[in-house]
Write an enzyme that holds these catalytic residues in place. Sequence first.
Site, PDB file in Angstrom:
ATOM      1  N   CYS A 157       5.790  -7.112   9.822  1.00  0.00           N
ATOM      2  CA  CYS A 157       4.732  -6.093   9.091  1.00  0.00           C
ATOM      3  C   CYS A 157       5.420  -4.769   9.034  1.00  0.00           C
ATOM      4  O   CYS A 157       6.401  -4.561   9.803  1.00  0.00           O
ATOM      5  CB  CYS A 157       3.571  -5.846  10.173  1.00  0.00           C
ATOM      6  SG  CYS A 157       2.673  -4.488   9.533  1.00  0.00           S
ATOM      7  N   GLU A 194       0.374   4.728  13.064  1.00  0.00           N
ATOM      8  CA  GLU A 194       0.005   5.457  12.090  1.00  0.00           C
ATOM      9  C   GLU A 194      -0.483   6.656  12.826  1.00  0.00           C
ATOM     10  O   GLU A 194      -0.512   7.908  12.464  1.00  0.00           O
ATOM     11  CB  GLU A 194      -1.076   4.980  10.994  1.00  0.00           C
ATOM     12  CG  GLU A 194      -0.350   3.940  10.385  1.00  0.00           C
ATOM     13  CD  GLU A 194      -1.212   3.905   9.032  1.00  0.00           C
ATOM     14  OE1 GLU A 194      -2.159   4.487   8.710  1.00  0.00           O
ATOM     15  OE2 GLU A 194      -0.502   3.063   8.311  1.00  0.00           O
ATOM     16  N   HIS A 239       5.089  -1.930   9.538  1.00  0.00           N
ATOM     17  CA  HIS A 239       4.993  -0.444  10.362  1.00  0.00           C
ATOM     18  C   HIS A 239       5.765  -1.122  11.763  1.00  0.00           C
ATOM     19  O   HIS A 239       6.084  -0.240  12.433  1.00  0.00           O
ATOM     20  CB  HIS A 239       3.514  -0.468  11.059  1.00  0.00           C
ATOM     21  CG  HIS A 239       2.589   0.014   9.972  1.00  0.00           C
ATOM     22  ND1 HIS A 239       2.441  -0.245   8.744  1.00  0.00           N
ATOM     23  CD2 HIS A 239       2.146   1.089   9.875  1.00  0.00           C
ATOM     24  CE1 HIS A 239       1.680   0.336   7.975  1.00  0.00           C
ATOM     25  NE2 HIS A 239       1.639   1.398   8.713  1.00  0.00           N
ATOM     26  N   ASP A 261       3.890  -1.001  -1.839  1.00  0.00           N
ATOM     27  CA  ASP A 261       3.126  -1.686  -0.431  1.00  0.00           C
ATOM     28  C   ASP A 261       1.630  -1.247  -0.345  1.00  0.00           C
ATOM     29  O   ASP A 261       1.097  -0.423  -1.494  1.00  0.00           O
ATOM     30  CB  ASP A 261       3.750  -0.561   0.524  1.00  0.00           C
ATOM     31  CG  ASP A 261       3.238  -1.218   2.047  1.00  0.00           C
ATOM     32  OD1 ASP A 261       3.115  -2.289   2.446  1.00  0.00           O
ATOM     33  OD2 ASP A 261       3.011  -0.398   2.870  1.00  0.00           O
ATOM     34  N   SER A 262       0.965  -1.838   0.712  1.00  0.00           N
ATOM     35  CA  SER A 262      -0.603  -1.550   0.711  1.00  0.00           C
ATOM     36  C   SER A 262      -0.729  -0.015   1.050  1.00  0.00           C
ATOM     37  O   SER A 262      -1.804   0.566   0.895  1.00  0.00           O
ATOM     38  CB  SER A 262      -0.999  -2.426   1.522  1.00  0.00           C
ATOM     39  OG  SER A 262      -0.389  -2.192   2.954  1.00  0.00           O
ATOM     40  N   CYS A 300       5.643  -4.663   1.142  1.00  0.00           N
ATOM     41  CA  CYS A 300       4.557  -5.311   2.174  1.00  0.00           C
ATOM     42  C   CYS A 300       4.723  -6.551   2.499  1.00  0.00           C
ATOM     43  O   CYS A 300       4.713  -7.396   1.793  1.00  0.00           O
ATOM     44  CB  CYS A 300       3.072  -4.975   1.264  1.00  0.00           C
ATOM     45  SG  CYS A 300       1.865  -5.691   2.342  1.00  0.00           S
TER      46      CYS A 300
HETATM   47  N1  DGL Z   1       1.999  -3.232   4.755  1.00  0.00           N
HETATM   48  C1  DGL Z   1       1.238  -4.284   5.645  1.00  0.00           C
HETATM   49  C2  DGL Z   1       2.178  -5.285   5.871  1.00  0.00           C
HETATM   50  O1  DGL Z   1       3.415  -5.301   6.007  1.00  0.00           O
HETATM   51  C3  DGL Z   1       0.706  -3.567   6.760  1.00  0.00           C
HETATM   52  C4  DGL Z   1      -0.755  -2.887   6.655  1.00  0.00           C
HETATM   53  C5  DGL Z   1      -1.886  -3.628   5.837  1.00  0.00           C
HETATM   54  O2  DGL Z   1      -2.576  -4.354   6.656  1.00  0.00           O
HETATM   55  O3  DGL Z   1      -2.004  -3.421   4.799  1.00  0.00           O
HETATM   56  O4  DGL Z   1       1.823  -6.560   6.001  1.00  0.00           O
END
Ligand code: DGL
Length: 285
Positions: free
Chosen positions: A185, A153, A187, A11-12, A74
């Site tokens: 997303c 977060e 989160h 993931d990012s 992600c």
């Molecule tokens: N993990 C990213 C997503 O699911 C969200 C956070 C980001 O913008 O990197 O798109």
Amino acid sequence: MSSSAPIGVFDSGIGGTTVVKELMASLPNERIIYFGDTARVPYGNKSAGTVIMYSRQIVKFLLEKKVKAIVIACNTASALALEALKSELEVPIIGVVKPGAKAAAEVTKSNKIGVIATHATINSGIYEDFLHKTDPDIQVFKKACPLFVPLVEEGWVDDDITRQIIHRYLDDLIEKGIDALVLGCTHYPLLADEIRKVTGDGITLVNPAFECAREFRYLLEENNLLCEIGQTGEHEFYVSDGPKAFAELAGSFLGEGIVKRENVKVYTFENDDSVLKTYQIKRRG
Ligand code: DGL
């Protein structure tokens, strides 16, 4: 490839641990190697070229760890990089977007589906592409909700400010008569209870992380890679920066005790010529 090899998840940053949670529930025998690109998060406002380049670097790292299959946790990287990576890899790879779209198409009765995600995922148009392939009559109403990520977060989940922001983003989607809403997303599933208070029970919230874990199980089975016996050895967590902050936040996302500070290691990307060259050639072309 042996079925006892670990699975790679990336993931990012921290958000992909919501996908790890679903993977642990549906695949309790698997050992996970997770990579969170905390030095370069967010991906949600970056270009496709950049997200593909970062994803390639992470996949290379995971393959060096001898993973048998990869989950792109992600949504943004799934939207922008999955197709490029699929054509380059020998191990099975899955993203969260397609399973999420499939589930939404299954639950809708009004054929009106809402999709919320980062700007990059929304602008990619990938959710409506998948949904329209399933049924061209489905109407898709989409909205980027970038503020949800920092709110989660910050731990501001059960909070008046968060509820106001949910209203601000979602009220007009609700007015369109949607009966399914994709939480597109990493989160957003952590805000599901608060989102449900705004949407009411008439709108089904679709969590792509849950759907992805189910599909990933089938993918492992199809490839004879499902691990039947519980693996010895702990899950491993790697980040590109800030291991302490990651361990603390991941603990609150995943549950206490799963991510221990001493198990979170830092990996910094060297300038990788092969990846950068491919990227530059693609950009020039
Ligand atoms: N993990 C990213 C997503 O699911 C969200 C956070 C980001 O913008 O990197 O798109």
